[in-house]
Enzyme design. Sequence first.
Site, short mmCIF file in Angstrom:
data_model
loop_
_atom_site.label_atom_id
_atom_site.label_comp_id
_atom_site.label_asym_id
_atom_site.label_seq_id
_atom_site.Cartn_x
_atom_site.Cartn_y
_atom_site.Cartn_z
N LYS A 103 0.49 -1.35 0.32
CA LYS A 103 0.04 0.03 0.15
C LYS A 103 0.55 1.47 -0.36
O LYS A 103 0.77 2.15 -0.62
CB LYS A 103 -0.78 0.14 1.18
CG LYS A 103 -1.93 -1.12 1.59
CD LYS A 103 -2.71 -0.74 2.29
CE LYS A 103 -3.85 0.18 2.49
NZ LYS A 103 -4.94 -0.50 3.06
N ASP B 178 -9.94 4.26 1.80
CA ASP B 178 -10.15 3.85 3.48
C ASP B 178 -10.84 4.71 4.70
O ASP B 178 -11.94 4.38 4.90
CB ASP B 178 -8.37 3.39 4.48
CG ASP B 178 -7.79 2.28 3.44
OD1 ASP B 178 -8.84 0.56 3.26
OD2 ASP B 178 -6.40 1.85 3.54
#
Length: 278
Positions: free
Chosen positions: A70, A107
Site C-alpha cells: 500500500k 480507507d
Amino acid sequence: MTKTRIPLAGLLGSPVSHSKSPILHGYWLKRYGIAGHYIPMDVAHGDLPQVLDTLPKLGFVGVNVTIPHKEAILALADLVTDRAALIGAANTLIFREDGKIHADNTDGYGFIENLRHGAPDWQPKAGPAVVFGAGGASRAVIASLLDVGVTEIRLTNRTRQRAEALRQEFGPKITVVDWAQAGNVIEDAATVVNTTSLGMVGKPEFRVPLDALNPASVVTDLVYTPLRTAFLDAAERAGCTTVDGLGMLLHQGAPGFERWFGVKPEVDEDTRRAVLGA
Ligand code: ATR
C-alpha cells in the site's frame, strides 16, 4: 483497450487468500449484472512494476492494493490523490485510458461512511476522538477524522514514539496519551476507535479498561474477525452506540467498483450477508 473487452479488476497483495474483497466485488458484479471479474493476485514487491505495466494490456481497469504494497505503490503511480498522499498509502488504483495510473486511498472514506451508516446520530464534532493504535490503519482514521472537522484527537499507542511521529505529521489537533493512561481520557469522547490488531482472531485481547466510557460515545473497532470484539462488547455494556468494522471494508470498496465498472454499488444488509456468508 477496446470496449468489447470484459473489464477486469482485482487485488494486489501478499498474501491475498484471506481477503474478502474478491467476495465483495464478485457479489456486486453479479448483483448489477456486470460482465466483469475481480481476481486476487499474490504479487511480490519486486514484480510490481512489471505487473502494473502488464495488467492494463490484459483488460484490467484497476486494482485494489493491500499489505504489503500500500505504501510502495505510491511511487509507481502517475497521479496520487491528496488523501492518498496525506495517508501515505493507496488502496485503489485506476488504470486510465491514457495509460496513466491513478492512486487513491478510500480507507478513510470507508471508515467515515461506516460510522455514518452504523450510527446515524453520530456527531464527530461533539467532542474529542480517542484513537487506539498508530499503525497504517490509524493514519487513514486520523486523516478522515480531521477531514470531517474533529478538533481534538487523543492518540494512544503501546509504542508511544509512533504516536508522537503521527502528531508531528498531522499537527497540533493530535494529542498523545500514554497507553497506560488511555482509559482515563475516554470519558468525554464523541468517537472511540480501535485501530490496533488487538482482539483479532489469533491476537491478544484488548485490555485497556473502558469503564469510563459515556453512553453518548460512538465506538468502533476496525477488527472484524470476530465481528463482535471484546472492545465493542465493553462499549455496549457502557451504553454506547457501537459499529463493527466490516462496514469499513464494504464502504472502502465502493469508490473503486464505481470507477472500474461504472455502477455505484449499494452497501446494505444483503452486501453484508453476502460477504459474511461466503
Ligand atoms: P495496521 O496497518 O493494521 O495498523 P500496524 O502498522 O502493524 O498495522 O499497526 C498495528 C497496531 O496494533 C499498532 O498500533 C500496534 O502497536 P505498536 O505500534 O506498539 O506495535 C498495535 N498492536 C499490535 N499488537 C499490540 C499489542 N499486543 N498491544 C498493544 N498494541 C498492539
